[in-house]
Design a protein around this motif. Sequence first.
Motif, PDB file in Angstrom:
ATOM      1  N   THR A 217      60.009  71.027  22.539  1.00 28.09           N
ATOM      2  CA  THR A 217      60.304  69.320  21.889  1.00 28.09           C
ATOM      3  C   THR A 217      59.170  69.992  20.497  1.00 28.09           C
ATOM      4  OG1 THR A 217      59.397  67.234  21.686  1.00 28.09           O
ATOM      5  CG2 THR A 217      57.184  69.232  23.000  1.00 28.09           C
ATOM      6  N   ARG A 218      59.818  68.925  19.684  1.00 30.53           N
ATOM      7  CA  ARG A 218      58.655  68.558  17.895  1.00 30.53           C
ATOM      8  C   ARG A 218      57.896  67.879  18.123  1.00 30.53           C
ATOM      9  NH1 ARG A 218      64.245  67.471  18.178  1.00 30.53           N
ATOM     10  NH2 ARG A 218      63.716  65.697  18.011  1.00 30.53           N
ATOM     11  N   ILE A 219      57.548  66.739  19.507  1.00 32.37           N
ATOM     12  CA  ILE A 219      55.622  65.921  20.574  1.00 32.37           C
ATOM     13  C   ILE A 219      55.205  66.695  20.244  1.00 32.37           C
ATOM     14  CG2 ILE A 219      55.432  64.568  21.415  1.00 32.37           C
ATOM     15  CD1 ILE A 219      58.365  63.493  21.774  1.00 32.37           C
ATOM     16  N   PRO A 220      54.008  65.959  18.916  1.00 29.48           N
ATOM     17  CA  PRO A 220      52.432  67.272  19.479  1.00 29.48           C
ATOM     18  C   PRO A 220      52.145  67.242  20.350  1.00 29.48           C
ATOM     19  CG  PRO A 220      52.343  66.188  17.281  1.00 29.48           C
ATOM     20  CD  PRO A 220      54.038  65.641  18.526  1.00 29.48           C
ATOM     21  N   VAL A 221      51.774  68.593  21.547  1.00 30.82           N
ATOM     22  CA  VAL A 221      51.251  68.714  22.736  1.00 30.82           C
ATOM     23  C   VAL A 221      49.976  69.371  22.561  1.00 30.82           C
ATOM     24  CG1 VAL A 221      51.674  70.163  24.620  1.00 30.82           C
ATOM     25  CG2 VAL A 221      53.672  70.051  23.003  1.00 30.82           C
ATOM     26  N   MET A 222      49.294  68.610  23.318  1.00 27.53           N
ATOM     27  CA  MET A 222      47.801  68.773  24.106  1.00 27.53           C
ATOM     28  C   MET A 222      47.523  69.640  25.401  1.00 27.53           C
ATOM     29  SD  MET A 222      44.462  65.586  24.328  1.00 27.53           S
ATOM     30  CE  MET A 222      44.769  64.925  22.857  1.00 27.53           C
ATOM     31  N   GLY A 223      47.800  71.130  25.086  1.00 25.23           N
ATOM     32  CA  GLY A 223      47.908  71.623  26.580  1.00 25.23           C
ATOM     33  C   GLY A 223      46.888  71.494  27.045  1.00 25.23           C
ATOM     34  N   HIS A 224      46.107  72.019  28.514  1.00 21.08           N
ATOM     35  CA  HIS A 224      45.897  71.621  29.158  1.00 21.08           C
ATOM     36  C   HIS A 224      46.787  73.283  30.670  1.00 21.08           C
ATOM     37  CE1 HIS A 224      42.641  70.557  33.506  1.00 21.08           C
ATOM     38  NE2 HIS A 224      43.498  71.479  33.227  1.00 21.08           N
ATOM     39  N   ALA A 225      45.809  74.141  29.975  1.00 23.38           N
ATOM     40  CA  ALA A 225      45.847  74.906  30.672  1.00 23.38           C
ATOM     41  C   ALA A 225      45.743  76.005  31.737  1.00 23.38           C
ATOM     42  CB  ALA A 225      46.950  76.241  29.766  1.00 23.38           C
ATOM     43  N   ASP A 226      45.736  77.829  31.900  1.00 18.57           N
ATOM     44  CA  ASP A 226      44.653  78.267  32.975  1.00 18.57           C
ATOM     45  C   ASP A 226      43.295  78.305  32.595  1.00 18.57           C
ATOM     46  OD1 ASP A 226      47.381  78.819  33.844  1.00 18.57           O
ATOM     47  OD2 ASP A 226      46.983  80.947  32.780  1.00 18.57           O
ATOM     48  N   GLY A 227      42.980  78.339  33.574  1.00 18.82           N
ATOM     49  CA  GLY A 227      40.990  78.339  33.392  1.00 18.82           C
ATOM     50  C   GLY A 227      40.549  80.000  33.957  1.00 18.82           C
ATOM     51  N   LEU A 228      40.589  79.872  32.737  1.00 15.46           N
ATOM     52  CA  LEU A 228      40.113  81.698  32.869  1.00 15.46           C
ATOM     53  C   LEU A 228      38.677  81.823  32.342  1.00 15.46           C
ATOM     54  CD1 LEU A 228      43.414  84.255  32.002  1.00 15.46           C
ATOM     55  CD2 LEU A 228      42.256  84.002  34.275  1.00 15.46           C
ATOM     56  N   CYS A 229      37.636  81.721  33.426  1.00 15.13           N
ATOM     57  CA  CYS A 229      36.333  81.113  32.478  1.00 15.13           C
ATOM     58  C   CYS A 229      35.631  82.598  33.295  1.00 15.13           C
ATOM     59  CB  CYS A 229      35.307  79.855  33.508  1.00 15.13           C
ATOM     60  SG  CYS A 229      36.303  78.757  33.525  1.00 15.13           S
ATOM     61  N   HIS A 230      34.648  82.109  32.687  1.00 13.83           N
ATOM     62  CA  HIS A 230      33.533  83.882  32.810  1.00 13.83           C
ATOM     63  C   HIS A 230      32.197  83.151  32.927  1.00 13.83           C
ATOM     64  CE1 HIS A 230      36.787  85.030  30.818  1.00 13.83           C
ATOM     65  NE2 HIS A 230      37.115  86.518  31.078  1.00 13.83           N
ATOM     66  N   VAL A 231      30.871  84.466  33.883  1.00 13.04           N
ATOM     67  CA  VAL A 231      29.742  83.960  33.572  1.00 13.04           C
ATOM     68  C   VAL A 231      29.450  85.556  33.064  1.00 13.04           C
ATOM     69  CG1 VAL A 231      28.084  84.334  34.835  1.00 13.04           C
ATOM     70  CG2 VAL A 231      29.673  82.220  35.663  1.00 13.04           C
ATOM     71  N   TYR A 232      28.748  85.338  32.481  1.00 12.97           N
ATOM     72  CA  TYR A 232      28.278  86.666  31.815  1.00 12.97           C
ATOM     73  C   TYR A 232      27.034  86.332  32.158  1.00 12.97           C
ATOM     74  CZ  TYR A 232      26.241  90.232  28.468  1.00 12.97           C
ATOM     75  OH  TYR A 232      25.088  91.469  27.995  1.00 12.97           O
ATOM     76  N   LEU A 233      26.227  87.958  33.233  1.00 16.16           N
ATOM     77  CA  LEU A 233      25.147  88.115  33.569  1.00 16.16           C
ATOM     78  C   LEU A 233      24.190  89.242  32.403  1.00 16.16           C
ATOM     79  CD1 LEU A 233      24.789  88.703  36.622  1.00 16.16           C
ATOM     80  CD2 LEU A 233      25.086  86.394  35.725  1.00 16.16           C
ATOM     81  N   ASP A 234      23.532  88.178  31.668  1.00 14.41           N
ATOM     82  CA  ASP A 234      23.565  89.299  30.620  1.00 14.41           C
ATOM     83  C   ASP A 234      21.921  89.926  30.761  1.00 14.41           C
ATOM     84  OD1 ASP A 234      22.109  89.644  27.713  1.00 14.41           O
ATOM     85  OD2 ASP A 234      20.448  88.741  27.349  1.00 14.41           O
TER      86      ASP A 234
END
Length: 461
Positions: A223-240
């Motif tokens: 599409t030529r229409i602007p796209v607001m993407g909601h895609a994958d959720g590859l979320c991280h937790v980092y233990l400092d």
Amino acid sequence: MAETSDITAEEIAKAAKAAFEESQLLPTAVRTDALAKIKQQLEANKAEILAANKQDMEVAQVEVDAGRISNAMMKRLDLGKGDKWDSMLQGVQDVADLPDPTGVISYASQLDDDLELYRVSCPIGVLLVIFEARPEVVVNIAALAIKSGNAAILKGGKESTHTTNLLAKAISQGLAQTSLPSTYVQTIQTRAEVSALLDLDRYIDLVIPRGSNSLVRAIQNSTRIPVMGHADGLCHVYLDESADCQKAIRVVVDSKTDYPSACNSAETLIVHTSLLNTVWPQVAEALLAADVHLLCDSHTLSALASLPNLSEKFSSHVQSSTESSYCTEHLDLTMSVIALPSLHSAIQFINSHSSHHTDSIVTECERAASAFCRGVDSAGTFVNASTRFADGFRYGFGTEVGISTGRIHARGPVGLEGLVIYKYTLRSKSENGHIVREFGVGEGKKSFKHAAIATNSVVPF
């Protein structure tokens, strides 16, 4: 909510644009009233809607058994699970109770005597929203679109057809009791309609795909229409390295297990190497106790294997990771684990592997927390908090259209503010009006004042 089965995609789009333009001349209070009417209709039709949802679930189970859809997707279909129904209705009420996001002044300047410039928030226009699986999304998005003054065309997943149809019917019944046009919110059923609508940038102003990464990419490329993407959720937790053990356990376990099939559940755990023989084994024990399967790199795997009292689940729930483990949205009780030697390396790893959704650090060091939040390029950066907080309802937005992982005007959970843009309004109060020719450099020319105007954020005309 208009029926669209017997009209073309272009007619649907034209009707949506006309409805949007007509709605701009109605009092904004009509939108809030519409949400109240919709909520009433949903409540009145609850039994019928949940019966339809049960039917969708039964069909989905057959698809899961045949390997055609995932168990995670089926879980997202369940509208009767826990407090999901009540949360959906509360979301409608919360959106209704929020301030009107349109007509708000964000900039006001006096250019000359009796010449005033205002930047005023306004709706985007016609939204085409395409989503998968979760049927309550049709209500969430309709509520946000109505409150923000946008017309909407909605396409749900085939997995929730029966539920979505009845939700759409309730929305239609609510709208019918207001002065909003009947085509203000429409639903479509087929991929062919979506494909045709993606070509109609003359009528549709924004496309919002909410689903898999492949869905978002396919639409962006079509599409030529602007796209607001909601895609994958590859979320991280980092233990400092300064992470408190009990805090780490609480944050990691909740991030992974509260709702594993959600896009804001954590998929990868990063452990500072200094914690391999202290905090990490205790976090691993807590995850195993919660029935989480661990895909470990060599360092985290060796640290567990060397323990004198291994968990009974070690042999069945712990195995070696592969490179692809850290690029996979598991959406179930599986978590990838890796050990890294520094905060800097953790930030680099997240930025190269995450989907830029939400990432969290567990730390007792304020400098580390600050560096993490600055350095991680994601829509949400959390400190000592579960990634599951990344949600429009929890943020106080009422509900959300989706979570934008892009870098356009809206990022993170997209609520009302993400569905408005702005226009500049220039108003001359002079008897003769104002013309540009009178301003400039030289004899007889006027200079611009550019003086701030005190405003209460409401358009003064």
